[in-house]
Motif scaffolding. Structure first.
Motif, mmCIF file in Angstrom:
data_model
loop_
_atom_site.group_PDB
_atom_site.id
_atom_site.type_symbol
_atom_site.label_atom_id
_atom_site.label_comp_id
_atom_site.label_asym_id
_atom_site.label_seq_id
_atom_site.Cartn_x
_atom_site.Cartn_y
_atom_site.Cartn_z
ATOM 1 N N ALA A 8 -1.046 3.222 11.613
ATOM 2 C CA ALA A 8 0.360 3.595 11.745
ATOM 3 C C ALA A 8 0.981 3.861 10.377
ATOM 4 C CB ALA A 8 1.124 2.493 12.481
ATOM 5 N N ILE A 9 0.657 3.025 9.394
ATOM 6 C CA ILE A 9 1.171 3.219 8.034
ATOM 7 C C ILE A 9 0.668 4.539 7.463
ATOM 8 C CG2 ILE A 9 1.046 2.342 5.665
ATOM 9 C CD1 ILE A 9 1.018 -0.510 6.913
ATOM 10 N N ASP A 10 -0.624 4.820 7.630
ATOM 11 C CA ASP A 10 -1.201 6.081 7.132
ATOM 12 C C ASP A 10 -0.511 7.288 7.759
ATOM 13 O OD1 ASP A 10 -2.957 4.664 5.548
ATOM 14 O OD2 ASP A 10 -4.669 4.911 6.912
ATOM 15 N N ALA A 11 -0.229 7.233 9.056
ATOM 16 C CA ALA A 11 0.442 8.349 9.729
ATOM 17 C C ALA A 11 1.844 8.562 9.170
ATOM 18 C CB ALA A 11 0.493 8.096 11.233
ATOM 19 N N LEU A 12 2.577 7.485 8.934
ATOM 20 C CA LEU A 12 3.928 7.612 8.384
ATOM 21 C C LEU A 12 3.904 8.137 6.952
ATOM 22 C CD1 LEU A 12 5.589 4.365 9.778
ATOM 23 C CD2 LEU A 12 5.949 6.717 10.557
ATOM 24 N N VAL A 13 2.930 7.700 6.153
ATOM 25 C CA VAL A 13 2.816 8.181 4.765
ATOM 26 C C VAL A 13 2.511 9.675 4.753
ATOM 27 C CG1 VAL A 13 1.416 8.038 2.669
ATOM 28 C CG2 VAL A 13 2.227 5.951 3.764
ATOM 29 N N ARG A 14 1.568 10.126 5.587
ATOM 30 C CA ARG A 14 1.237 11.562 5.650
ATOM 31 C C ARG A 14 2.432 12.373 6.117
ATOM 32 N NH1 ARG A 14 -3.532 9.501 7.540
ATOM 33 N NH2 ARG A 14 -2.961 9.878 9.694
ATOM 34 N N ARG A 15 3.171 11.858 7.086
ATOM 35 C CA ARG A 15 4.345 12.561 7.592
ATOM 36 C C ARG A 15 5.382 12.718 6.482
ATOM 37 N NH1 ARG A 15 8.754 10.337 11.557
ATOM 38 N NH2 ARG A 15 9.608 12.278 12.328
ATOM 39 N N GLY A 16 5.609 11.660 5.706
ATOM 40 C CA GLY A 16 6.569 11.733 4.604
ATOM 41 C C GLY A 16 6.133 12.680 3.505
ATOM 42 N N PRO B 166 0.812 -1.221 0.000
ATOM 43 C CA PRO B 166 0.000 0.000 0.000
ATOM 44 C C PRO B 166 0.844 1.270 0.000
ATOM 45 C CG PRO B 166 0.075 -0.926 2.199
ATOM 46 C CD PRO B 166 0.790 -1.903 1.286
ATOM 47 N N CYS B 167 2.142 1.137 0.259
ATOM 48 C CA CYS B 167 3.056 2.278 0.317
ATOM 49 C C CYS B 167 4.470 1.743 0.083
ATOM 50 C CB CYS B 167 2.953 2.970 1.681
ATOM 51 S SG CYS B 167 3.319 1.854 3.057
ATOM 52 N N HIS B 168 5.456 2.598 0.205
ATOM 53 C CA HIS B 168 6.842 2.179 0.048
ATOM 54 C C HIS B 168 7.123 1.017 1.016
ATOM 55 C CE1 HIS B 168 11.211 2.292 0.083
ATOM 56 N NE2 HIS B 168 11.160 3.054 -0.999
ATOM 57 N N PRO B 169 7.815 -0.051 0.571
ATOM 58 C CA PRO B 169 8.046 -1.211 1.445
ATOM 59 C C PRO B 169 8.719 -0.875 2.780
ATOM 60 C CG PRO B 169 8.615 -1.755 -0.809
ATOM 61 C CD PRO B 169 8.304 -0.282 -0.784
ATOM 62 N N VAL B 170 9.632 0.088 2.793
ATOM 63 C CA VAL B 170 10.290 0.465 4.044
ATOM 64 C C VAL B 170 9.298 1.136 4.986
ATOM 65 C CG1 VAL B 170 12.096 1.912 5.051
ATOM 66 C CG2 VAL B 170 12.542 0.640 2.958
ATOM 67 N N VAL B 171 8.429 1.982 4.434
ATOM 68 C CA VAL B 171 7.404 2.634 5.249
ATOM 69 C C VAL B 171 6.417 1.591 5.760
ATOM 70 C CG1 VAL B 171 5.552 4.349 5.240
ATOM 71 C CG2 VAL B 171 7.691 4.825 4.030
ATOM 72 N N HIS B 172 6.077 0.629 4.910
ATOM 73 C CA HIS B 172 5.158 -0.442 5.323
ATOM 74 C C HIS B 172 5.745 -1.224 6.496
ATOM 75 C CE1 HIS B 172 3.185 -4.409 5.095
ATOM 76 N NE2 HIS B 172 2.117 -3.672 4.822
ATOM 77 N N ARG B 173 7.004 -1.611 6.372
ATOM 78 C CA ARG B 173 7.655 -2.364 7.449
ATOM 79 C C ARG B 173 7.711 -1.538 8.731
ATOM 80 N NH1 ARG B 173 13.597 -5.229 7.113
ATOM 81 N NH2 ARG B 173 13.519 -6.185 9.150
ATOM 82 N N ALA B 174 8.029 -0.256 8.616
ATOM 83 C CA ALA B 174 8.078 0.609 9.797
ATOM 84 C C ALA B 174 6.693 0.754 10.417
ATOM 85 C CB ALA B 174 8.639 1.980 9.419
ATOM 86 N N GLY B 175 5.653 0.866 9.581
ATOM 87 C CA GLY B 175 4.294 0.982 10.092
ATOM 88 C C GLY B 175 3.830 -0.261 10.815
ATOM 89 N N VAL B 176 4.156 -1.422 10.266
ATOM 90 C CA VAL B 176 3.806 -2.688 10.920
ATOM 91 C C VAL B 176 4.543 -2.797 12.257
ATOM 92 C CG1 VAL B 176 4.005 -5.201 10.739
ATOM 93 C CG2 VAL B 176 3.205 -3.868 8.774
ATOM 94 N N GLY B 177 5.816 -2.426 12.260
ATOM 95 C CA GLY B 177 6.594 -2.450 13.509
ATOM 96 C C GLY B 177 6.068 -1.462 14.533
ATOM 97 N N LEU B 178 5.728 -0.251 14.074
ATOM 98 C CA LEU B 178 5.173 0.761 14.971
ATOM 99 C C LEU B 178 3.864 0.275 15.579
ATOM 100 C CD1 LEU B 178 5.176 3.622 16.182
ATOM 101 C CD2 LEU B 178 4.102 4.414 14.058
ATOM 102 N N ALA C 176 2.944 -2.771 16.083
ATOM 103 C CA ALA C 176 3.241 -3.831 17.050
ATOM 104 C C ALA C 176 3.787 -3.243 18.350
ATOM 105 C CB ALA C 176 4.239 -4.821 16.458
ATOM 106 N N LEU C 177 4.638 -2.214 18.236
ATOM 107 C CA LEU C 177 5.223 -1.605 19.437
ATOM 108 C C LEU C 177 4.187 -0.897 20.299
ATOM 109 C CD1 LEU C 177 8.564 -0.134 18.076
ATOM 110 C CD2 LEU C 177 8.299 -1.974 19.739
ATOM 111 N N ILE C 178 3.226 -0.231 19.650
ATOM 112 C CA ILE C 178 2.242 0.525 20.427
ATOM 113 C C ILE C 178 0.983 -0.272 20.711
ATOM 114 C CG2 ILE C 178 3.131 2.746 19.667
ATOM 115 C CD1 ILE C 178 0.810 2.957 17.724
ATOM 116 N N GLY C 179 0.890 -1.483 20.155
ATOM 117 C CA GLY C 179 -0.201 -2.388 20.484
ATOM 118 C C GLY C 179 -1.550 -2.077 19.867
#
Length: 109
Positions: free
Chosen positions: A63-71, A39-51, A53-56
């Motif tokens: 999380a992915i949407d927030a990172l995409v908007r920030r970028g 749905p977005c850049h693979p690195v952003v996707h991985r970071a969103g999935v990790g984020l 998981a970290l915040i539960g």
């Protein structure tokens, strides 16, 4: 701290990544990563999935949407902010002067 995120054999993190997440990809890359069903850049996707998981949170999409908007916001103002970094910091071991300036801008934000 390596133990908190993965073992020593896990090859990701500051020792293997240059730059910052904000400086990853572009808004015009959609057709490239869509080809691989991301749905977005693979690195952003991985970071969103990790984020997520970290915040539960139950779904990683928020999380992915927030990172995409920030970028997207970062890239919209990057060209105006680059001249503010006259000399990039020495913390980046590689990259062009422009790339290092962009990473310094992203690091500041």
């Amino acid at each position: 701290q390596v133990g908190a995120v993965g073992g020593e054999d896990v090859r990701w993190g500051p020792r293997d990544v240059t730059g910052t997440l904000l400086a990853t990809g572009s808004d015009n890359d959609a057709h490239i990563y869509a080809k691989f069903r991301f749905p977005c850049h693979p690195v952003v996707h991985r970071a969103g999935v990790g984020l997520a998981a970290l915040i539960g949170v139950g779904s990683s999409q928020a999380a992915i949407d927030a990172l995409v908007r920030r970028g997207t916001c970062y890239r919209a103002m990057l060209e105006q902010m680059l001249p503010l970094v006259q000399e990039p910091t020495g913390r980046w071991g590689r990259g062009s002067v422009r790339e290092r300036r962009a990473w310094d801008v992203a690091g500041t934000l």
